[in-house]
Design a protein around this motif. Structure first.
Motif, mmCIF file in Angstrom:
data_model
loop_
_atom_site.group_PDB
_atom_site.id
_atom_site.type_symbol
_atom_site.label_atom_id
_atom_site.label_comp_id
_atom_site.label_asym_id
_atom_site.label_seq_id
_atom_site.Cartn_x
_atom_site.Cartn_y
_atom_site.Cartn_z
ATOM 1 N N MET A 77 0.791 -1.290 -0.076
ATOM 2 C CA MET A 77 0.014 0.034 -0.156
ATOM 3 C C MET A 77 0.790 1.250 0.086
ATOM 4 O O MET A 77 0.607 2.039 -0.828
ATOM 5 C CB MET A 77 -0.762 -0.012 1.238
ATOM 6 N N VAL A 78 1.791 1.258 0.837
ATOM 7 C CA VAL A 78 2.922 2.225 1.028
ATOM 8 C C VAL A 78 3.477 2.537 -0.556
ATOM 9 O O VAL A 78 3.579 3.743 -0.834
ATOM 10 C CB VAL A 78 3.892 2.128 2.067
ATOM 11 N N ASP A 79 4.035 1.548 -1.123
ATOM 12 C CA ASP A 79 4.671 1.430 -2.315
ATOM 13 C C ASP A 79 3.920 2.285 -3.526
ATOM 14 O O ASP A 79 4.344 3.151 -4.235
ATOM 15 C CB ASP A 79 5.483 0.302 -2.988
ATOM 16 N N GLY A 80 2.580 1.827 -3.113
ATOM 17 C CA GLY A 80 1.703 2.323 -4.168
ATOM 18 C C GLY A 80 1.287 3.963 -4.411
ATOM 19 O O GLY A 80 0.816 4.566 -5.137
ATOM 20 N N LEU A 81 1.800 4.598 -3.288
ATOM 21 C CA LEU A 81 1.820 5.945 -3.100
ATOM 22 C C LEU A 81 2.745 6.717 -4.100
ATOM 23 O O LEU A 81 2.697 7.853 -4.426
ATOM 24 C CB LEU A 81 2.000 6.567 -1.790
ATOM 25 N N SER A 86 11.001 4.424 -4.830
ATOM 26 C CA SER A 86 10.942 3.255 -4.195
ATOM 27 C C SER A 86 11.465 1.878 -4.662
ATOM 28 O O SER A 86 10.860 1.389 -5.730
ATOM 29 C CB SER A 86 9.312 3.110 -3.815
ATOM 30 N N GLU A 87 12.430 1.371 -3.843
ATOM 31 C CA GLU A 87 12.846 0.056 -4.323
ATOM 32 C C GLU A 87 11.826 -1.045 -3.993
ATOM 33 O O GLU A 87 11.728 -2.036 -4.672
ATOM 34 C CB GLU A 87 14.145 -0.383 -3.212
ATOM 35 N N GLY A 88 10.595 -0.899 -3.008
ATOM 36 C CA GLY A 88 9.440 -1.647 -3.089
ATOM 37 C C GLY A 88 8.883 -2.015 -4.401
ATOM 38 O O GLY A 88 8.718 -3.122 -4.410
ATOM 39 N N LEU A 89 8.611 -1.086 -5.147
ATOM 40 C CA LEU A 89 7.806 -1.259 -6.548
ATOM 41 C C LEU A 89 8.633 -2.360 -7.264
ATOM 42 O O LEU A 89 8.084 -3.240 -7.954
ATOM 43 C CB LEU A 89 7.894 0.084 -7.279
#
Length: 357
Positions: A77-81, A86-89
């Protein structure tokens, strides 16, 4: 405090984080939180302060449970911001890539999609070449025919635009094929053509499995039906798409535009998910289907080696050939490139710009 290096790294990263969207990934989980609280208690930290830390962890976990269910979902959810790099995506896309390789039994190292736009003598019509390739394509198990490419041309309203597609290079057997044999490499599988004059397509058949069957498949076409270079009653936008329908490690999406037109446009890169809508034509391509990503669309350095990249052997020579088919030299073009690791499958990656008046 006597805690292990993993927990110490999380704590230092948590304290030093400047982007609040990254904080959730640094907050210790339940076991780490208990170790931290025990450590600071042993160091004689004030009891009220220790209770405040315990309460903060409990409230954080309650927030996670209420809004996300668990930590992994919260990070998604946070990466979707978006907005931040972001490495998360990329991490989530890489996991999806591995899953799709397992599900479909195919993969490729690089997908190239290059769109070459030149002006005709009037300066108001566009002549167009598309180049594409799958590098180091391989199958891991026998399976059905796999789509290599499909070409389509549309107006702003989704209706089919007139096209007359021609191969860039004649096939060895003299047949009608959009493969470019000069740049194909390796153990080529059987390839079947579907020569619909409005939307030709190609499928890859079975071949040798694993690395022994690895190959590079290079293809392209010239559209002999020119398109408007300026806004008119039917079209206000230019949009070039790459359909991602194979698990790939890297997408190279290039836009090469004759300089006189390139100086008048400002392209934007977008990624549209294909969870809804038809895979071609008037599918849903609006803000509701956008997929977040943070990789930039970069302008290429003009010159004869503008398209050179180690990720795509032969591409520089192929792009030079494409420009010559349009009666131009590569030095006459300006270009943009999007490098997107582990692009979402299925999706449509778009380079969109407003046509000049």
């Amino acid at each position: 405090l006597g805690v292990d290096k993993s927990l110490a790294w999380k704590l230092s990263s948590l304290v030093a984080a400047e982007d609040l969207r990254r904080v959730a990934g640094y907050v210790p989980r339940s076991a780490g939180a208990r170790l931290l609280i025990a450590a600071i208690r042993e160091q004689g930290v004030d009891a009220d302060l220790v209770r405040n830390v315990e309460t903060a962890f409990m409230e954080f976990e309650a927030m996670v449970h209420h809004h996300a269910g668990d930590r992994d979902v919260l990070e998604v959810m946070v990466d979707g911001l978006g907005a931040s790099a972001s490495e998360g995506l990329v991490k989530h896309r890489k996991l999806a890539f591995r899953g799709n390789v397992g599900i479909w039994g195919v993969q490729a190292a690089t997908r190239l999609s290059s769109h070459v736009l030149a002006l005709d003598d009037s300066g108001e019509r566009i002549r167009y070449v598309q180049l594409g390739a799958l590098y180091r394509f391989r199958r891991h198990r026998p399976g059905p025919a796999w789509p290599l490419y499909s070409f389509n041309s549309y107006n702003d309203d989704g209706t089919l635009a007139e096209s007359r597609l021609q191969p860039l290079q004649q096939s060895a057997d003299g047949g009608e094929s959009f493969l470019i044999p000069e740049f194909c490499r390796g153990s080529l599988p059987a390839v079947s053509m579907h020569n619909d004059p409005r939307a030709p397509s190609c499928e890859i058949g079975d071949g040798t499995l694993g690395r022994c069957g690895e190959c590079d498949l290079f293809f392209g076409h010239l559209d002999a039906e020119s398109k408007t270079a300026v806004r008119d009653e039917h079209n206000q936008l230019g949009e070039l798409l790459c359909a991602v329908n194979t698990p790939i490690e890297m997408l190279i999406l290039d836009l090469l535009v004759q300089r006189e037109l390139g100086e008048r446009i400002d392209p934007t890169a977008l990624v549209y998910g294909r969870a809804t809508g038809h895979p071609h034509g008037a599918e849903r391509r609006d803000e509701r289907s956008l997929i977040p990503f943070t990789e930039p669309l970069r302008q290429l350095e003009p010159g004869p080696q503008m398209t050179s990249t180690q990720l795509a052997p032969g591409y520089m020579e192929a792009s030079d050939m494409a420009c010559r088919r349009l009666g131009r030299e590569l030095e006459q073009f300006t270009g943009w490139r999007l490098l997107l690791p582990f692009p979402v499958m299925p999706s449509a990656v778009s380079l969109k710009f407003r046509l000049p008046s």
